[in-house]
Design a protein around this motif. Sequence first.
Motif, PDB file in Angstrom:
ATOM      1  N   VAL A 123       1.010  -1.054  -0.146  1.00 21.48           N
ATOM      2  CA  VAL A 123       0.060   0.114   0.052  1.00 21.48           C
ATOM      3  C   VAL A 123       1.037   1.299   0.008  1.00 21.48           C
ATOM      4  CG1 VAL A 123      -2.043  -1.236   1.018  1.00 21.48           C
ATOM      5  CG2 VAL A 123      -0.132  -0.198   2.425  1.00 21.48           C
ATOM      6  N   ASN A 124       2.159   1.166  -0.463  1.00 22.17           N
ATOM      7  CA  ASN A 124       2.855   2.311  -0.338  1.00 22.17           C
ATOM      8  C   ASN A 124       2.217   3.362  -1.157  1.00 22.17           C
ATOM      9  OD1 ASN A 124       4.705   0.249   0.281  1.00 22.17           O
ATOM     10  ND2 ASN A 124       6.299   1.490   0.562  1.00 22.17           N
ATOM     11  N   ASN A 125       1.657   3.068  -2.295  1.00 20.00           N
ATOM     12  CA  ASN A 125       1.376   4.190  -3.275  1.00 20.00           C
ATOM     13  C   ASN A 125      -0.249   4.269  -3.187  1.00 20.00           C
ATOM     14  OD1 ASN A 125       1.606   6.019  -5.173  1.00 20.00           O
ATOM     15  ND2 ASN A 125       1.569   4.453  -6.904  1.00 20.00           N
ATOM     16  N   SER A 126      -0.753   4.397  -2.180  1.00 20.19           N
ATOM     17  CA  SER A 126      -2.276   4.551  -1.699  1.00 20.19           C
ATOM     18  C   SER A 126      -2.577   5.924  -2.114  1.00 20.19           C
ATOM     19  CB  SER A 126      -2.269   4.075  -0.245  1.00 20.19           C
ATOM     20  OG  SER A 126      -2.194   2.793  -0.082  1.00 20.19           O
ATOM     21  N   SER A 127      -4.061   5.787  -2.399  1.00 20.89           N
ATOM     22  CA  SER A 127      -4.756   7.178  -2.371  1.00 20.89           C
ATOM     23  C   SER A 127      -4.667   7.864  -1.113  1.00 20.89           C
ATOM     24  CB  SER A 127      -6.203   7.027  -2.879  1.00 20.89           C
ATOM     25  OG  SER A 127      -6.864   6.272  -1.834  1.00 20.89           O
ATOM     26  N   ALA A 128      -5.158   9.235  -1.179  1.00 19.53           N
ATOM     27  CA  ALA A 128      -4.977  10.270  -0.311  1.00 19.53           C
ATOM     28  C   ALA A 128      -5.751   9.530   0.779  1.00 19.53           C
ATOM     29  CB  ALA A 128      -5.238  11.527  -0.674  1.00 19.53           C
ATOM     30  N   ALA A 129      -7.064   9.274   0.476  1.00 23.01           N
ATOM     31  CA  ALA A 129      -8.167   8.787   1.444  1.00 23.01           C
ATOM     32  C   ALA A 129      -7.663   7.513   2.075  1.00 23.01           C
ATOM     33  CB  ALA A 129      -9.537   8.614   0.485  1.00 23.01           C
ATOM     34  N   GLN A 130      -6.893   6.524   1.591  1.00 23.97           N
ATOM     35  CA  GLN A 130      -6.489   5.452   2.223  1.00 23.97           C
ATOM     36  C   GLN A 130      -5.287   5.791   3.150  1.00 23.97           C
ATOM     37  OE1 GLN A 130      -5.819   3.253  -1.539  1.00 23.97           O
ATOM     38  NE2 GLN A 130      -7.129   1.619  -0.683  1.00 23.97           N
ATOM     39  N   ILE A 131      -4.496   6.837   2.500  1.00 23.32           N
ATOM     40  CA  ILE A 131      -3.390   7.217   3.456  1.00 23.32           C
ATOM     41  C   ILE A 131      -3.994   7.609   4.977  1.00 23.32           C
ATOM     42  CG2 ILE A 131      -1.501   8.841   3.547  1.00 23.32           C
ATOM     43  CD1 ILE A 131      -0.768   8.148   0.780  1.00 23.32           C
ATOM     44  N   ALA A 132      -5.270   8.449   4.648  1.00 27.09           N
ATOM     45  CA  ALA A 132      -5.636   9.022   5.900  1.00 27.09           C
ATOM     46  C   ALA A 132      -6.156   8.106   6.993  1.00 27.09           C
ATOM     47  CB  ALA A 132      -6.835  10.252   5.299  1.00 27.09           C
ATOM     48  N   GLN A 133      -6.807   6.964   6.225  1.00 31.68           N
ATOM     49  CA  GLN A 133      -7.156   5.994   7.188  1.00 31.68           C
ATOM     50  C   GLN A 133      -6.091   5.255   7.667  1.00 31.68           C
ATOM     51  OE1 GLN A 133      -9.162   2.997   4.658  1.00 31.68           O
ATOM     52  NE2 GLN A 133     -10.350   2.267   6.652  1.00 31.68           N
ATOM     53  N   TYR A 134      -5.056   5.040   7.004  1.00 28.62           N
ATOM     54  CA  TYR A 134      -3.865   4.054   7.514  1.00 28.62           C
ATOM     55  C   TYR A 134      -3.063   5.207   8.744  1.00 28.62           C
ATOM     56  CZ  TYR A 134      -4.104   1.309   3.636  1.00 28.62           C
ATOM     57  OH  TYR A 134      -4.410   0.192   2.801  1.00 28.62           O
ATOM     58  N   GLN A 135      -3.129   6.496   8.594  1.00 23.78           N
ATOM     59  CA  GLN A 135      -2.604   7.503   9.370  1.00 23.78           C
ATOM     60  C   GLN A 135      -3.328   7.453  10.792  1.00 23.78           C
ATOM     61  OE1 GLN A 135      -1.821  11.038   7.080  1.00 23.78           O
ATOM     62  NE2 GLN A 135       0.100  10.985   7.705  1.00 23.78           N
ATOM     63  N   ALA A 136      -4.829   7.399  10.491  1.00 22.17           N
ATOM     64  CA  ALA A 136      -5.420   7.585  11.798  1.00 22.17           C
ATOM     65  C   ALA A 136      -5.066   6.360  12.633  1.00 22.17           C
ATOM     66  CB  ALA A 136      -7.119   7.254  11.274  1.00 22.17           C
ATOM     67  N   ALA A 137      -4.695   5.119  12.109  1.00 24.08           N
ATOM     68  CA  ALA A 137      -4.580   3.818  12.756  1.00 24.08           C
ATOM     69  C   ALA A 137      -3.182   3.720  13.093  1.00 24.08           C
ATOM     70  CB  ALA A 137      -4.899   2.678  12.002  1.00 24.08           C
ATOM     71  N   TYR A 138      -2.328   4.254  12.345  1.00 26.38           N
ATOM     72  CA  TYR A 138      -0.824   4.112  12.547  1.00 26.38           C
ATOM     73  C   TYR A 138      -0.383   5.535  12.462  1.00 26.38           C
ATOM     74  CZ  TYR A 138      -1.727  -0.676  12.154  1.00 26.38           C
ATOM     75  OH  TYR A 138      -2.130  -2.059  12.402  1.00 26.38           O
ATOM     76  N   PRO A 139      -0.216   6.391  13.182  1.00 32.35           N
ATOM     77  CA  PRO A 139       0.138   7.666  12.915  1.00 32.35           C
ATOM     78  C   PRO A 139       1.664   8.068  12.760  1.00 32.35           C
ATOM     79  CG  PRO A 139      -1.016   7.496  15.210  1.00 32.35           C
ATOM     80  CD  PRO A 139      -0.794   6.239  14.703  1.00 32.35           C
ATOM     81  N   GLY A 140       2.394   7.184  12.851  1.00 32.41           N
ATOM     82  CA  GLY A 140       3.836   7.046  12.497  1.00 32.41           C
ATOM     83  C   GLY A 140       4.036   6.826  11.045  1.00 32.41           C
ATOM     84  N   MET A 141       2.933   6.184  10.422  1.00 31.30           N
ATOM     85  CA  MET A 141       3.217   5.794   8.955  1.00 31.30           C
ATOM     86  C   MET A 141       2.878   6.937   8.129  1.00 31.30           C
ATOM     87  SD  MET A 141       2.648   1.923   8.743  1.00 31.30           S
ATOM     88  CE  MET A 141       3.365   0.437   9.701  1.00 31.30           C
ATOM     89  N   PHE A 142       3.283   7.014   6.845  1.00 30.87           N
ATOM     90  CA  PHE A 142       2.905   8.049   5.709  1.00 30.87           C
ATOM     91  C   PHE A 142       3.243   9.365   6.506  1.00 30.87           C
ATOM     92  CE2 PHE A 142       0.590   4.061   4.463  1.00 30.87           C
ATOM     93  CZ  PHE A 142       1.048   4.008   3.320  1.00 30.87           C
ATOM     94  N   PRO A 143       4.411   9.634   6.869  1.00 32.30           N
ATOM     95  CA  PRO A 143       4.405  10.935   7.693  1.00 32.30           C
ATOM     96  C   PRO A 143       4.288  12.359   6.906  1.00 32.30           C
ATOM     97  CG  PRO A 143       6.763   9.733   7.229  1.00 32.30           C
ATOM     98  CD  PRO A 143       5.724   8.704   6.721  1.00 32.30           C
ATOM     99  N   THR A 144       4.390  12.248   5.858  1.00 34.75           N
ATOM    100  CA  THR A 144       4.253  13.356   5.122  1.00 34.75           C
ATOM    101  C   THR A 144       2.616  13.465   4.403  1.00 34.75           C
ATOM    102  OG1 THR A 144       4.953  12.366   2.779  1.00 34.75           O
ATOM    103  CG2 THR A 144       6.555  13.658   4.248  1.00 34.75           C
ATOM    104  N   GLY A 145       1.966  12.203   4.637  1.00 38.70           N
ATOM    105  CA  GLY A 145       0.888  12.277   4.054  1.00 38.70           C
ATOM    106  C   GLY A 145       0.763  11.814   2.518  1.00 38.70           C
ATOM    107  N   ASN A 146       1.885  11.647   2.033  1.00 37.88           N
ATOM    108  CA  ASN A 146       2.078  11.221   0.629  1.00 37.88           C
ATOM    109  C   ASN A 146       2.409   9.685   0.396  1.00 37.88           C
ATOM    110  OD1 ASN A 146       1.467  13.927  -0.299  1.00 37.88           O
ATOM    111  ND2 ASN A 146       3.554  14.270   0.455  1.00 37.88           N
TER     112      ASN A 146
END
Lengths: 251, 498
Positions: free
Chosen positions: A161-184
């Motif tokens: 999921v490295n190249n996920s969409s912005a919506a998916q990244i937001a979902q992952y960040q909510a569960a794992y705040p340390g991942m996708f640090p730049t939101g990209n």
Amino acid sequence: MNAVKLIIAAVLVAINAFFVIAEYALVRSRRARLEVMAEEGAKGARLALDQIVRDVNDAGYPPPTYAGTDPTKFASTPFAWSPNYTVPTTCTIDGSCITPGDFDIIIETNPTPQDPTSQVQWIRYQLQGTTLMRGAALKQPGNDPAIDTAAFLAPLVQNVVNNSSAAQIAQYQAAYPGMFPTGNPVPIFSYSCDTGNVPLACTAAGIDNSPANIRDVVVTLIVATALPDATTGEPRIVQLVGRGRRINPNQ
Amino acid sequence: MQIEIQGRRTHRKRRTDEGIALLISIFVLLLISVVAIALVVSSGTESALAGNYRSSTGVYYAALSGLEEARGRLLAKNPDSFTTTAPGFLPSPGTTLAIGSVAYVLNPGPTEVAANILTTYPDTEYDNEFGGGSLAGATVTTTNSVWNQTPLNGLNIPGPLYKWARINAVSEKSLNIDVDADGNPDSITPLYYDGAHFSNNPTVGPQVLEITSLAALPNGSQKLLQYLAAPVPITLPPFLGALTLSGSPANGAAFHAPASNSLYAIKGNDQDCNGSLTGLNYLAVGVFTNADKNAVINGIPPPVRASYTGFNSAPDVANITPAFPASLETPSQLDALAQTIAQSADVTIPSGPITYPLPTVTGSALTPLGMSSTNLLTVVVNGNLDISNWSNDGYGLLLVIGKFTYDPDTTWNGIILVIGQGQVDGSHAQFKEINGAMLVAKTRNSAGNLLPGSNLGGASVQFSDSMQGYGVRYSNCWIQKSQPSSNFKILSFHEISQ
């Protein structure tokens, strides 16, 4: 009377235990399924990561030092590129290169040098959707390595999921705040290049930004399970990081 | 009576409550057990994943440490070099390691015995490369790793977990390559490195050595890695004379010997490292023009000209232009050589970028270096060097880019290059000498700018009439010993599948 109460109590305890065990079994079963999926996903990703790192470490073997005029017997460069694969004219990473890039790399090496009939291969890793593909083609002078390897790509790791969409990244960040640090999206492959001084990120290496100068490749794989976490209901993802270092001469 | 009834009711109620408490306790215990078991199962999975990662990474770096120890100890300047710590382990530097000679660095763990390492962790790769039974027929030498020698073995810290590192020669056949394209992979001729390619010809350059390392972790993980490496020496100019002075028709060299010191002389008669004559003769003084030849002779007091002996009749001063490499006859070329030496220097004084006007460094800066006949250093002085009253001895290669003020209270064994300002002077007493060779070349002006064009500047060696000292004695032995320590360059690397 006391005996009856004792029997009733024992029956109640047995019923209670049955329900508890049944509940545990259900939870365990579901959790086990998720654990197996997570474990297998992580294990597969780990094996893939080890394979990528090993290939990067071996990139450029054997180098041109080994002489001979047959370029299929030695690596002209540790990392091939596209378009316009013509040594020594290269492209710039995150610039004119299609590969190597954030989700695509082609390693030039001979993985079985002890076989007298073996020759140098182009080994490619490319993310297609959420599947990391791997493919190897024999090096053919004059050919484009990206075109030659495309026909051999096969799934290596799924649910990347490295190249996920912005919506998916937001979902992952909510569960794992340390991942996708730049939101990209997070590049699978990050490169540092040799310069006259210390290695720098290739994009900051100026005239040394070239696939031929790649020294280190940091590999970041973020893999998700197909189902969310049984307890929290949140997506379950694991991030694996490795680093390959090219030791062979660059050209 | 009433009291007795109340007591019975109370007693009956308490007996009922006791049953409920038991049930609740059992229920809670079961719940806790379920949660605990689930946690144990979950953490077990995480631990297994983390352990696998640690293992695969750890064994790779353990094997790499074996490669690096062997590569590092091949360097003569390394304090733990094989030459110093394990005489006979490898042929002396410059001598070919034959195909069929195999050297192992053994690194047993605390509970292992060195003699059993190759039995416990057999080397099957050698026969893969050289043919079945090759290792059994090979001449094998072994030495312990630095982790099994003083002082590291006295420390209570675990070393890297590689088990052995093997050093051997390679051939066309062992590498599956045909370097001379004769269609016949040679199995007995070692390969050499000419700076760009491998060759069967021993005259093209140093020998290619193969280093293979096996690491094994307690959990059974193993990794086998391999280097090919070769020393890459810095190519110094040929020392055709005990003293070489740069110059050109427009920029003449200057030389003034200490007129009052009849013992001072420059001799091209080669001495070994003990000072005994070898019978070989080189020039006493080499210059680049015939005008400089006359200028140097005129700088020698007539009574002692006969002491300037060497290849030709005394005073042996000759024009070396025909024999000197054309690639080192311009200011930029010689200056580039100086910069190359500086890049591989053991010590650079002062550190930091070069600034003009040049700072002056005194001999006291050399004292802490601890130079000796077994610790020859490449010392670069990015400034002027004044060793007046420094009574220690120097060993190795000394490069001074500014003015060099010599004091004959110092013996220097090795090479002295004064490239840059190209100036040497001296006025002190005592009777010591320079054993080896000295080259003085002017490539830059006083502002630090490179001299334009292809004409070298005129070197200047001006000693006061009263300076003492014995002068310069050519010594090929010290010259060879002082060659800048070359790096063992990694020519290739790969992991061997097991």
